[in-house]
Design a protein around this motif. Structure first.
Motif, PDB file in Angstrom:
ATOM      1  N   GLY A 442       0.816  -1.212   0.000  1.00  0.00           N
ATOM      2  CA  GLY A 442       0.000   0.000   0.000  1.00  0.00           C
ATOM      3  C   GLY A 442       0.846   1.257   0.000  1.00  0.00           C
ATOM      4  O   GLY A 442       0.566   2.219  -0.731  1.00  0.00           O
ATOM      5  N   GLY A 443       1.896   1.265   0.839  1.00  0.00           N
ATOM      6  CA  GLY A 443       2.787   2.422   0.850  1.00  0.00           C
ATOM      7  C   GLY A 443       3.518   2.610  -0.453  1.00  0.00           C
ATOM      8  O   GLY A 443       3.699   3.739  -0.933  1.00  0.00           O
ATOM      9  N   MET A 444       3.956   1.484  -1.049  1.00  0.00           N
ATOM     10  CA  MET A 444       4.627   1.561  -2.354  1.00  0.00           C
ATOM     11  C   MET A 444       3.686   2.153  -3.409  1.00  0.00           C
ATOM     12  O   MET A 444       4.081   3.011  -4.205  1.00  0.00           O
ATOM     13  N   ALA A 445       2.442   1.682  -3.399  1.00  0.00           N
ATOM     14  CA  ALA A 445       1.471   2.178  -4.381  1.00  0.00           C
ATOM     15  C   ALA A 445       1.185   3.660  -4.164  1.00  0.00           C
ATOM     16  O   ALA A 445       1.134   4.445  -5.120  1.00  0.00           O
ATOM     17  N   ALA A 446       1.000   4.079  -2.899  1.00  0.00           N
ATOM     18  CA  ALA A 446       0.709   5.489  -2.618  1.00  0.00           C
ATOM     19  C   ALA A 446       1.878   6.387  -3.006  1.00  0.00           C
ATOM     20  O   ALA A 446       1.673   7.513  -3.488  1.00  0.00           O
ATOM     21  N   SER A 447       3.102   5.905  -2.833  1.00  0.00           N
ATOM     22  CA  SER A 447       4.270   6.726  -3.168  1.00  0.00           C
ATOM     23  C   SER A 447       4.371   7.001  -4.658  1.00  0.00           C
ATOM     24  O   SER A 447       4.960   7.999  -5.075  1.00  0.00           O
ATOM     25  N   ARG A 448       3.797   6.116  -5.497  1.00  0.00           N
ATOM     26  CA  ARG A 448       3.861   6.321  -6.957  1.00  0.00           C
ATOM     27  C   ARG A 448       3.070   7.549  -7.394  1.00  0.00           C
ATOM     28  O   ARG A 448       3.375   8.145  -8.432  1.00  0.00           O
ATOM     29  N   ILE A 449       2.043   7.936  -6.609  1.00  0.00           N
ATOM     30  CA  ILE A 449       1.270   9.130  -6.959  1.00  0.00           C
ATOM     31  C   ILE A 449       2.180  10.353  -6.935  1.00  0.00           C
ATOM     32  O   ILE A 449       2.259  11.126  -7.896  1.00  0.00           O
ATOM     33  N   GLY A 450       2.884  10.537  -5.814  1.00  0.00           N
ATOM     34  CA  GLY A 450       3.783  11.674  -5.705  1.00  0.00           C
ATOM     35  C   GLY A 450       4.949  11.581  -6.663  1.00  0.00           C
ATOM     36  O   GLY A 450       5.393  12.581  -7.232  1.00  0.00           O
ATOM     37  N   LEU A 451       5.470  10.355  -6.875  1.00  0.00           N
ATOM     38  CA  LEU A 451       6.629  10.170  -7.753  1.00  0.00           C
ATOM     39  C   LEU A 451       6.339  10.629  -9.172  1.00  0.00           C
ATOM     40  O   LEU A 451       7.084  11.417  -9.754  1.00  0.00           O
ATOM     41  N   TRP A 452       5.237  10.150  -9.743  1.00  0.00           N
ATOM     42  CA  TRP A 452       4.962  10.472 -11.137  1.00  0.00           C
ATOM     43  C   TRP A 452       4.437  11.891 -11.320  1.00  0.00           C
ATOM     44  O   TRP A 452       4.630  12.503 -12.369  1.00  0.00           O
ATOM     45  N   SER A 453       3.772  12.419 -10.311  1.00  0.00           N
ATOM     46  CA  SER A 453       3.383  13.826 -10.374  1.00  0.00           C
ATOM     47  C   SER A 453       4.634  14.709 -10.360  1.00  0.00           C
ATOM     48  O   SER A 453       4.747  15.667 -11.138  1.00  0.00           O
ATOM     49  N   PHE A 454       5.586  14.377  -9.488  1.00  0.00           N
ATOM     50  CA  PHE A 454       6.835  15.143  -9.438  1.00  0.00           C
ATOM     51  C   PHE A 454       7.637  14.976 -10.725  1.00  0.00           C
ATOM     52  O   PHE A 454       8.243  15.938 -11.220  1.00  0.00           O
ATOM     53  N   ASP A 455       7.642  13.776 -11.269  1.00  0.00           N
ATOM     54  CA  ASP A 455       8.367  13.532 -12.524  1.00  0.00           C
ATOM     55  C   ASP A 455       7.865  14.451 -13.631  1.00  0.00           C
ATOM     56  O   ASP A 455       8.658  15.039 -14.381  1.00  0.00           O
ATOM     57  N   LEU A 456       6.550  14.597 -13.741  1.00  0.00           N
ATOM     58  CA  LEU A 456       5.984  15.484 -14.760  1.00  0.00           C
ATOM     59  C   LEU A 456       6.313  16.945 -14.481  1.00  0.00           C
ATOM     60  O   LEU A 456       6.614  17.714 -15.402  1.00  0.00           O
ATOM     61  N   CYS A 457       6.260  17.333 -13.215  1.00  0.00           N
ATOM     62  CA  CYS A 457       6.596  18.725 -12.853  1.00  0.00           C
ATOM     63  C   CYS A 457       8.038  19.043 -13.218  1.00  0.00           C
ATOM     64  O   CYS A 457       8.329  20.081 -13.828  1.00  0.00           O
TER      65      CYS A 457
END
Length: 546
Positions: A442-457
């Motif tokens: 669950g933590g791994m999955a939740a961290s992907r939200i911030g990761l890919w949002s930051f990647d695009l930014c």
């Protein structure tokens, strides 16, 4: 460079009289018509922004997406399948998979800037952009086929020998020689494939996308979202596809199927790239090289003859000039205002807390099944897609720079329970309790939200900052090199801590790298905005309370 007597110089040569300051990125170069997206301050949109947005029709966009989908599918399936088969061939150690990743990443570190120089060469020649992408596709498919051929030989003939070789690593009896010869072929092919993948990424995601978007912020965001969602979609489907094949037809037949798909993809991509290139008139434009530009330092294309080119690149003098040019480019990159954000995204590569080959190896040593691993990786990709949907909303509400800060810090907080699971309620060699698995996955999955949002930014920040720089693709290539340096250090960490029981220590070091990346981005944010906390919110809250 335009016509000159030095026109036949190669990527290993550099004019010795060129000053670094002539290429320095000034603060004014970072300011763009869409500066409100970077700083949060409102400015007028450019006059042609709307017209550029209307030029991006659905059919050309679908053509570009189909091309990128086919190319990315080959990359993602090869990336996942190769690690999976290496783990199956050497089930008792993480070392072969770490060595495989180490050497492919090391080559990317050495030659990432030169790959960017190859992409910079394209816009300065007639049909140059098309030629570069086609050449890289050919190299990618050839090396992928070699990797699959070597894996097939290992699986069919040397499976037992590979297991024995893995058990005897570091001992006098090292296993069958043919195993290591085929493994060496896999490593060499992966090094070349990695460089071709970087070249395609820089060409399509950085050069083609930025050129097509022009000055339109909306078009740039739209293209970035489509490209990233295709990447994530392939990350989601390819592991499931490979897992389905291995569980139904076996490893050997799976390799044959994947190789056939790669060969068929080559025929499609080689023809389809011309369709895409013709769909966007912006890509046809030839950019004249400035007389003071250091183009010859990175151009790998011989302009006289192949023989003279080969003589030049192997000469000691050319090697010295190549190192000098590499040094100049790195100094230029480090001095750029956007560098702290590049360092932030690069630090995220120093992590084993992702569904890559290393963590998959550890999960398999804890008796997690292939379908479960593929399914959890798929869930993480779905949440990553959610991050790509969140990014435009954050950018609209709080601006691009602050959206990046919110995204990366959300990843930090999401990974805290993940790190805890390695030390509480888990034992090496056995599945953890359900609550531990829930926190881990669950933590791994939740961290992907911030990761890919930051990647695009961060991607958009870099595109905007380097949009008018004549060496933008070299600098983009250097960001890939920086990312691969941290990725390389990750493999060094795994090689040192290669026992499955030591994986928890790599998790702690990985979490520290993510925190360091978030702090590095705060440095960029402080330089860009002049403050970290938006005091206007507190003032507005105080007024409401009173």
């Amino acid at each position: 460079m335009s016509a000159s007597k030095n026109q036949d110089t190669t990527l290993l040569q550099a004019p010795e009289n060129v000053e670094l300051e002539s290429c320095h990125i000034s603060e004014t170069q970072v300011q763009t018509p869409d500066n409100d997206q970077v700083t949060g301050r409102p400015t007028a949109q450019p006059a042609d922004s709307t017209s550029n947005d209307s030029k991006l029709g659905l059919i050309p966009l679908l053509c570009l997406s189909a091309q990128h989908l086919s190319i990315t599918w080959t990359q993602r399936t090869a990336e996942f399948a190769t690690y999976l088969f290496i783990i199956d061939l050497f089930p008792t150690t993480l070392l072969p998979s770490a060595i495989y990743g180490f050497f492919s990443t090391f080559f990317a570190v050495l030659f990432g800037g030169n790959i960017g120089g190859l992409v910079d060469w394209g816009p300065k020649r007639e049909r140059g952009r098309l030629w570069v992408v086609r050449m890289c596709i050919m190299v990618q498919k050839f090396t992928v086929t070699l990797i699959y051929a070597a894996l097939l030989a290992l699986l069919l003939r040397y499976s037992a020998d590979a297991r024995e070789a893995g058990e005897n690593i570091g001992k006098p009896k090292g296993g069958h020689a043919a195993v290591w010869i085929l493994f060496t072929i896999i490593i060499i092919s992966s090094c070349v494939m990695k460089l071709s993948d970087i070249a395609i990424s820089v060409a399509i995601e950085r050069d083609w996308v930025t050129t097509i978007a022009g000055t339109s912020d909306k078009v740039l965001t739209r293209l970035n979202l489509w490209i990233r969602r295709i990447d994530l979609g392939c990350k989601l489907v390819s592991p499931l596809f490979v897992g389905l094949l291995t569980s139904t037809i076996g490893n050997s037949k799976t390799v044959i199927v994947l190789a056939a798909i790669a060969v068929g993809g080559f025929l499609f991509e080689f023809l389809w790239t011309n369709v895409v290139w013709r769909s966007f008139e912006e890509l046809h434009r030839v950019i004249p090289a400035a007389t003071n530009e250091i183009e010859d330092t990175t151009s790998p294309i011989p302009s006289s003859s192949l023989t003279s080119w080969l003589k030049k690149i192997v000469s000691p003098r050319s090697l010295v000039r190549w190192f000098k040019t590499l040094h100049r480019d790195w100094i230029l990159f480090i001095r750029s205002p956007v560098f702290p954000s590049s360092l932030a995204i690069s630090l995220l590569y120093f992590t084993t807390l992702s569904f890559d080959g290393t963590m998959i190896s550890w999960l398999k040593t804890n008796t997690y099944s292939d379908p479960l691993i593929s399914g959890m990786r798929g869930v993480a990709v779905v949440t990553g897609l959610a991050g790509t949907m969140l990014m435009p909303l954050l950018e609209t509400k709080i601006g691009l720079a602050r959206a990046g800060s919110w995204s990366i810090w959300s990843e930090v907080f999401s990974l805290i329970p993940v790190v805890i699971t390695f030390f509480v309620g888990s034992h090496q060699g056995a599945k953890a309790p359900i609550w531990n698995q829930a926190l881990l996955f669950g933590g791994m999955a939740a961290s992907r939200i911030g990761l890919w949002s930051f990647d695009l930014c961060q991607l958009k920040l870099l595109q905007v900052s380097l949009a008018d720089n004549p060496r933008r693709n070299i600098l983009n290539g250097l960001q890939f090199s920086l990312q691969n340096i941290l990725d390389l250090l990750r493999y060094v960490m795994v090689i040192i801590l290669s026992q499955p029981s030591q994986f928890k220590y790599t998790a702690v070091l990985s979490f520290g790298a993510v925190v360091s990346g978030a702090c590095s981005y705060l440095v960029y944010l402080r330089r860009e905005r002049g403050h970290l906390l938006h005091t206007g919110w507190f003032i507005a809250l105080k007024e409401k309370l009173h």
